[in-house]
Design an enzyme around this catalytic site. Structure first.
Site, PDB file in Angstrom:
ATOM      1  N   GLN A 202       0.836  -1.198   0.000  1.00  0.00           N
ATOM      2  CA  GLN A 202       0.000   0.000   0.000  1.00  0.00           C
ATOM      3  C   GLN A 202       0.876   1.255   0.000  1.00  0.00           C
ATOM      4  O   GLN A 202       0.381   2.349  -0.217  1.00  0.00           O
ATOM      5  CB  GLN A 202      -0.879   0.041   1.260  1.00  0.00           C
ATOM      6  CG  GLN A 202      -1.954  -1.021   1.332  1.00  0.00           C
ATOM      7  CD  GLN A 202      -2.604  -1.070   2.697  1.00  0.00           C
ATOM      8  OE1 GLN A 202      -2.489  -2.064   3.404  1.00  0.00           O
ATOM      9  NE2 GLN A 202      -3.295  -0.017   3.107  1.00  0.00           N
ATOM     10  N   PHE A 233      -5.929  -3.895   3.568  1.00  0.00           N
ATOM     11  CA  PHE A 233      -6.626  -3.686   4.847  1.00  0.00           C
ATOM     12  C   PHE A 233      -5.719  -3.093   5.909  1.00  0.00           C
ATOM     13  O   PHE A 233      -6.023  -3.192   7.103  1.00  0.00           O
ATOM     14  CB  PHE A 233      -7.258  -5.001   5.348  1.00  0.00           C
ATOM     15  CG  PHE A 233      -8.134  -5.684   4.335  1.00  0.00           C
ATOM     16  CD1 PHE A 233      -9.287  -5.064   3.872  1.00  0.00           C
ATOM     17  CD2 PHE A 233      -7.807  -6.924   3.824  1.00  0.00           C
ATOM     18  CE1 PHE A 233     -10.095  -5.670   2.918  1.00  0.00           C
ATOM     19  CE2 PHE A 233      -8.599  -7.545   2.871  1.00  0.00           C
ATOM     20  CZ  PHE A 233      -9.744  -6.913   2.416  1.00  0.00           C
ATOM     21  N   GLU A 237       0.401  -1.520   4.662  1.00  0.00           N
ATOM     22  CA  GLU A 237       0.718  -0.092   4.738  1.00  0.00           C
ATOM     23  C   GLU A 237       2.200   0.077   5.037  1.00  0.00           C
ATOM     24  O   GLU A 237       2.884   0.891   4.422  1.00  0.00           O
ATOM     25  CB  GLU A 237      -0.123   0.591   5.820  1.00  0.00           C
ATOM     26  CG  GLU A 237       0.176   2.083   5.926  1.00  0.00           C
ATOM     27  CD  GLU A 237      -0.711   2.849   6.895  1.00  0.00           C
ATOM     28  OE1 GLU A 237      -1.841   2.409   7.149  1.00  0.00           O
ATOM     29  OE2 GLU A 237      -0.273   3.897   7.387  1.00  0.00           O
ATOM     30  N   ARG A 315      -4.840   7.265  17.071  1.00  0.00           N
ATOM     31  CA  ARG A 315      -6.209   7.254  16.542  1.00  0.00           C
ATOM     32  C   ARG A 315      -7.178   6.656  17.559  1.00  0.00           C
ATOM     33  O   ARG A 315      -8.367   6.993  17.573  1.00  0.00           O
ATOM     34  CB  ARG A 315      -6.286   6.541  15.189  1.00  0.00           C
ATOM     35  CG  ARG A 315      -7.492   6.975  14.378  1.00  0.00           C
ATOM     36  CD  ARG A 315      -7.527   6.347  12.993  1.00  0.00           C
ATOM     37  NE  ARG A 315      -7.002   7.189  11.930  1.00  0.00           N
ATOM     38  CZ  ARG A 315      -7.640   8.204  11.355  1.00  0.00           C
ATOM     39  NH1 ARG A 315      -8.867   8.540  11.749  1.00  0.00           N
ATOM     40  NH2 ARG A 315      -7.090   8.899  10.384  1.00  0.00           N
ATOM     41  N   ARG A 347      -7.608  -1.518   8.955  1.00  0.00           N
ATOM     42  CA  ARG A 347      -8.862  -0.787   8.734  1.00  0.00           C
ATOM     43  C   ARG A 347      -9.465  -0.236  10.032  1.00  0.00           C
ATOM     44  O   ARG A 347      -9.983  -0.982  10.858  1.00  0.00           O
ATOM     45  CB  ARG A 347      -9.844  -1.728   8.051  1.00  0.00           C
ATOM     46  CG  ARG A 347     -10.924  -1.038   7.253  1.00  0.00           C
ATOM     47  CD  ARG A 347     -11.725  -2.086   6.498  1.00  0.00           C
ATOM     48  NE  ARG A 347     -12.571  -1.498   5.466  1.00  0.00           N
ATOM     49  CZ  ARG A 347     -13.221  -2.195   4.557  1.00  0.00           C
ATOM     50  NH1 ARG A 347     -13.125  -3.509   4.529  1.00  0.00           N
ATOM     51  NH2 ARG A 347     -13.978  -1.603   3.651  1.00  0.00           N
ATOM     52  N   PHE A 349      -7.586   1.482  12.210  1.00  0.00           N
ATOM     53  CA  PHE A 349      -6.313   1.998  12.723  1.00  0.00           C
ATOM     54  C   PHE A 349      -6.397   2.433  14.185  1.00  0.00           C
ATOM     55  O   PHE A 349      -6.051   3.548  14.530  1.00  0.00           O
ATOM     56  CB  PHE A 349      -5.911   3.186  11.828  1.00  0.00           C
ATOM     57  CG  PHE A 349      -4.434   3.488  11.758  1.00  0.00           C
ATOM     58  CD1 PHE A 349      -3.569   2.662  11.059  1.00  0.00           C
ATOM     59  CD2 PHE A 349      -3.910   4.619  12.358  1.00  0.00           C
ATOM     60  CE1 PHE A 349      -2.213   2.966  10.962  1.00  0.00           C
ATOM     61  CE2 PHE A 349      -2.548   4.936  12.270  1.00  0.00           C
ATOM     62  CZ  PHE A 349      -1.699   4.101  11.564  1.00  0.00           C
ATOM     63  N   THR A 445      -3.649  11.173  10.756  1.00  0.00           N
ATOM     64  CA  THR A 445      -3.518  11.985  11.966  1.00  0.00           C
ATOM     65  C   THR A 445      -2.154  12.673  12.005  1.00  0.00           C
ATOM     66  O   THR A 445      -1.990  13.687  12.665  1.00  0.00           O
ATOM     67  CB  THR A 445      -3.713  11.126  13.225  1.00  0.00           C
ATOM     68  OG1 THR A 445      -2.757  10.064  13.221  1.00  0.00           O
ATOM     69  CG2 THR A 445      -5.114  10.532  13.247  1.00  0.00           C
ATOM     70  N   ALA A 514      -5.796   5.306   5.540  1.00  0.00           N
ATOM     71  CA  ALA A 514      -6.515   6.350   6.267  1.00  0.00           C
ATOM     72  C   ALA A 514      -7.790   6.793   5.543  1.00  0.00           C
ATOM     73  O   ALA A 514      -8.271   7.901   5.770  1.00  0.00           O
ATOM     74  CB  ALA A 514      -5.608   7.551   6.552  1.00  0.00           C
ATOM     75  N   GLU A 718     -12.686   3.028   5.681  1.00  0.00           N
ATOM     76  CA  GLU A 718     -12.624   2.470   7.027  1.00  0.00           C
ATOM     77  C   GLU A 718     -13.910   2.611   7.848  1.00  0.00           C
ATOM     78  O   GLU A 718     -14.238   1.701   8.615  1.00  0.00           O
ATOM     79  CB  GLU A 718     -11.472   3.125   7.800  1.00  0.00           C
ATOM     80  CG  GLU A 718     -10.118   2.790   7.228  1.00  0.00           C
ATOM     81  CD  GLU A 718      -9.021   3.617   7.863  1.00  0.00           C
ATOM     82  OE1 GLU A 718      -8.943   4.824   7.570  1.00  0.00           O
ATOM     83  OE2 GLU A 718      -8.258   3.060   8.665  1.00  0.00           O
TER      84      GLU A 718
HETATM   85  N1  LUZ Z   1      -2.130   5.398   8.630  1.00  0.00           N
HETATM   86  C1  LUZ Z   1      -1.429   6.420   9.134  1.00  0.00           C
HETATM   87  C2  LUZ Z   1      -3.451   5.307   8.803  1.00  0.00           C
HETATM   88  O1  LUZ Z   1      -0.214   6.440   8.977  1.00  0.00           O
HETATM   89  N2  LUZ Z   1      -2.064   7.399   9.784  1.00  0.00           N
HETATM   90  C3  LUZ Z   1      -3.388   7.390   9.993  1.00  0.00           C
HETATM   91  O2  LUZ Z   1      -3.929   8.299  10.599  1.00  0.00           O
HETATM   92  C4  LUZ Z   1      -4.120   6.303   9.493  1.00  0.00           C
HETATM   93  N3  LUZ Z   1      -5.422   6.218   9.707  1.00  0.00           N
HETATM   94  C5  LUZ Z   1      -6.078   5.166   9.251  1.00  0.00           C
HETATM   95  C6  LUZ Z   1      -5.411   4.182   8.553  1.00  0.00           C
HETATM   96  N4  LUZ Z   1      -4.114   4.253   8.328  1.00  0.00           N
HETATM   97 MO1  MOS Z   2      -5.180   1.494   6.473  1.00  0.00          MO
HETATM   98  S1  MOS Z   2      -5.573   0.772   8.300  1.00  0.00           S
HETATM   99  O1  MOS Z   2      -6.036   2.745   6.075  1.00  0.00           O
HETATM  100  O2  MOS Z   2      -3.846   0.979   5.735  1.00  0.00           O
END
Ligand code: LUZ
Ligand code: MOS
Length: 762
Positions: A202, A233, A237, A315, A347, A349, A445, A514, A718
């Site tokens: 991702q 999901f 990331e 979060r 998802r 977070f 965030t 996010a 999400e």
């Molecule tokens: N990833 C991130 C996230 O690095 N910061 C976020 O605030 C976030 N929020 C939801 C999913 N991934």
């Molecule tokens: Mo996500 S938890 O938005 O990779």
């Protein structure tokens, strides 16, 4: 730029669907293998916490077809992949901190040989104390980083004046991502020392950064390409970087292409998951059931390295009061270091884990006071002008509209009556209801991450190529990007080609995460298209005999003047522009305005906007077996002005079912040695077609406020996951209908075993 309209644009389709369902879509493992490709396998730690004494690879090296076996000492750059905190080696060096941690990398001529060789490697460890419980970690000072506190008002004096105060505990379990495509990467040598990494990630830039660092190269030498991924999901990331780093290491050392694709068992064992949380809460209400004060301590089970835990933790605090206004709040969150695989984005977070605690506190209060939870919920929903604990002021709250419409459209009062009647007439089966309102903040965030870029080429035949930083993971972002470009240029979808996500075309990307991907990249894409239109419009006006530029628009592949088609086609205009040597390419950029956050004060305006919604759950519990059906889920969701109802509905249904799975079925179990016991799909149950609610109804609350969403179509990735929390409380309420004195600790998931225990508890 004037509004561009195109009646012919067909909405409400997912452009990838025909390719997915006919099996034509290509993932990493479908890439044709280059001659000389080596296959990589990871030898991982069988010790959850210990000193790494020795690694003996001699037997494995003798196996025919084994090309090389690499360990930490073969890493030419820094042996470090930690994204936020530098606490995670690519390959274990002196110690190990979870079972499944990569220790050595086998490179062989076939997957089978690599597999065989890993079994011949032997490592010795000096076992150290293993912690799997976050509260135990906290008590022993085993932390990943510092604790954080969000507060508002004066909780201490507020509690002192409350008519009702309740305290309790609420725990939620982790969750396996179970993306259909397991983690993997294919690293290919390029000339002049470059490496191309095909990655299932991702976050292409995160992969580029990690690969460059571990190889000791500059980022410019590393090209990361992502065609699409088979689900993420959140699991890809940050955690795709490890596998890409290992494949690239193998490629760098051997000079040959290296392919590393995890088998499902390896992926389950070695990768991090949603963070389990244990929490303590205290809720205070006045005599009219207004929530006056709330206090919580969140103990996050971070695993053996920080990964994204500190961001996830944040979060949890942002969403700790869900969609309610609470004037006096103190919430503290602790990132605890345990010895399981480093937990990561999933998802929501951390948001869902926080919301579960607030809902448990409300349920607890309602049960003690003999009132319905929805009475308390409704009373305390967010209204414009309310303040979140983090200082942002509520604007355009849709909390009450979603709630009220759900009550009206689905006739909730009648549902209550019918459930009461059913429960009167049935003794061995009981129904339960619950309402789950949600409020989710949209933006990373971490404010600096909220930006994106896009590259657009208009080719000589008028067709269009689009690259953005967005990764298509099944969520439909490519469809939305095609829609944005098609709308800007007045072209049908099939004239727009969505290219792969590639770090040499679009650099310095934030991960697709996010829920903000379509917003950020869509806005950047609009910016690029706008630049090209700004070059085309004056030319069109001139070709139309000196027309007023403001009257020019593009639709149905034609240039329009004053809302009417002219003789000038898009294709002819573009051809003419190129003859005149105009630049028909553009790079767009977007960074979210308005947002800011001060981590010293823990106050600011971190979110571009919030997404709201309300779900109503009805379940039936079999009080002999503890089994249950989710009869219906009825949702009113704030989509803004949905730009693609098919894609958005898919996100709601998928998120809902994933949330139900987290709350009811998916039960991660670790033993005291830190071994994941639920390590196969035989003992880790995810929702299947039979566990999906029989009746899912989703109403689109179309909210047309000016907002920062792309085309006012709000982020949808999400938020719907958190509807699933309603399943937990509906089941709890069904149990209470059978046994009003049941002892039901707030301890998700609510598995059938727990239901059965609770039904006959006292
Ligand atoms: N990833 C991130 C996230 O690095 N910061 C976020 O605030 C976030 N929020 C939801 C999913 N991934
Ligand atoms: Mo996500 S938890 O938005 O990779």
């Amino acid at each position: 730029m004037q509004e561009v309209k195109n009646k012919k644009i067909k909405k409400d389709i997912h452009l990838d669907a025909p390719f997915h369902v006919t099996g034509k879509t290509k993932y990493i493992d479908d890439l044709p293998e280059l001659e000389g490709t080596l296959f990589a396998k990871v030898f991982d730690s069988s010790c959850a916490h210990g000193k790494l004494i020795s690694v003996d690879t001699s037997k494995a090296e003798e196996l025919e077809g084994v090309f090389a076996i690499l360990t930490a000492k073969d890493v030419p750059g820094v042996n470090q992949i930690g994204g936020i905190i530098k606490d995670e080696p690519l390959l274990a060096e002196t110690d190990v901190h979870f079972m499944g941690q990569p220790v050595a990398l086998v490179l062989a001529e076939s997957e089978e040989i690599a597999h065989e060789a890993t079994a011949l490697i032997h490592a010795e460890y000096e076992q150290l104390e293993v912690i799997v419980d976050p509260k135990e970690a906290y008590a022993k000072g085993s932390m990943l980083s510092n604790s954080r506190t969000f507060s508002l008002g004066s909780p201490d004096s507020a509690f002192a004046e409350c008519a009702h105060v309740f305290e309790g505990k609420a725990d939620s379990g982790g969750q396996e991502h179970l993306y259909l495509e397991t983690q993997g990467a294919y690293a290919i040598p390029r000339d002049q020392g470059g490496i191309l990494v095909e990655s299932s990630t991702q976050g292409p830039t995160a992969v580029q950064r990690v690969v460059a660092a571990v190889l000791g190269l500059e980022m410019s030498k590393i090209e990361v390409n992502v065609n699409r991924i088979g689900g993420g999901f959140g699991g890809k990331e940050d955690q795709a970087s490890l596998w890409a780093g290992l494949a690239a290491l193998g490629c760098f050392v051997t000079g040959r292409p290296v392919k590393l694709i995890l088998e499902r068992h390896e992926d389950l064992r070695m990768t991090g998951k949603r963070h389990p949380y244990r929490s303590d809460y205290k809720i205070g209400l006045d005599k009219d059931l207004n929530i006056v004060a709330f206090e919580a301590s969140f103990f996050q089970n971070g695993g053996g390295a920080a990964d994204l835990s500190t961001a996830v933790l944040e979060r949890t605090l942002f969403h700790g009061t869900n969609s309610y206004f609470v004037p006096n709040v103190r919430m503290t969150a602790h990132p605890c270091k345990t010895h399981i695989a480093p937990n990561t984005a999933f998802r929501g977070f951390g948001g869902p884990q926080g919301m579960f605690v607030m809902e448990a506190a409300i349920h607890h209060a309602a049960r003690e006071l003999g009132v319905s939870p929805w009475g308390i919920q409704k009373k305390n929903l967010l209204r414009d002008g309310n303040e979140f604990s983090y200082g942002q002021i509520v604007e355009n709250s849709e909390a009450n509209r979603c709630w009220d419409q759900a009550h009206g459209d689905f006739d909730f009062l009648k549902m209550v009556e019918e459930v009461e009647e059913y429960n009167h007439s049935q003794s061995l089966s009981k129904k339960g209801l619950a309402i789950m309102p949600i409020c989710f903040g949209i933006s990373f965030t971490n404010t600096p991450m909220n930006n994106a870029r896009a590259l657009v080429h208009v080719y000589g035949d008028g067709s269009v190529g689009v690259s953005t930083g967005a990764v298509e993971m099944g969520q439909g972002v490519n469809t939305k990007m095609v829609q944005v470009a098609a709308l800007m240029f007045g072209l049908p979808y099939d004239r727009i080609r969505l290219e792969t996500t590639n770090t040499s075309r679009v650099a310095n990307t934030s991960p697709s995460a996010a829920s903000a991907t379509a917003d950020l990249n869509g806005r950047a894409l609009q910016d690029a298209c706008r630049q090209i239109l700004e070059r085309l419009v004056p030319l069109a006006a001139e070709l139309l005999g000196g027309a007023d530029e403001k009257q020019i628009s593009f639709s149905n592949e034609m240039v329009f003047l004053d809302g009417n088609p002219t003789e000038l086609s898009w294709d002819d205009l573009v051809a003419k522009a190129l003859l005149l040597r105009l630049n028909m390419s553009a790079k767009g950029h977007y960074s979210t305005p308005v947002i800011h956050f001060d981590k010293e004060k823990e106050k600011g305006h971190p979110f571009a906007y919030h997404v709201y919604g309300t779900s109503i759950f009805e379940v039936t519990v079999d009080c002999i077996r503890g089994t249950y059906d989710i009869d219906s889920v009825k949702i009113v969701h704030d989509f803004g002005s949905s730009m693609n109802k098919a894609v958005d509905l898919g996100q709601i249904e998928g998120g809902l079912v994933q949330g139900i799975g987290w709350m009811t079925l998916e039960d991660l179990q670790y033993d005291k040695q830190g071994r994941l016991r639920s390590h196969t799909l035989a003992n880790y149950k995810i929702p299947d077609v039979y566990s999906i609610p029989e009746d899912i109804q989703v109403k689109f609350l179309n909210t047309d406020h000016d907002n920062l969403a792309i085309l006012r179509s709000k982020a949808v990735g999400e938020p719907p996951l958190m509807y699933g929390i309603g399943a937990y409380f509906a089941l709890t309420n069904a149990i209470l209908a059978f046994n009003p004195n049941a002892n039901i600790p707030y301890d998700a998931p609510m598995t059938t075993e727990k239901i059965l225990m609770a039904l006959y508890s006292a």
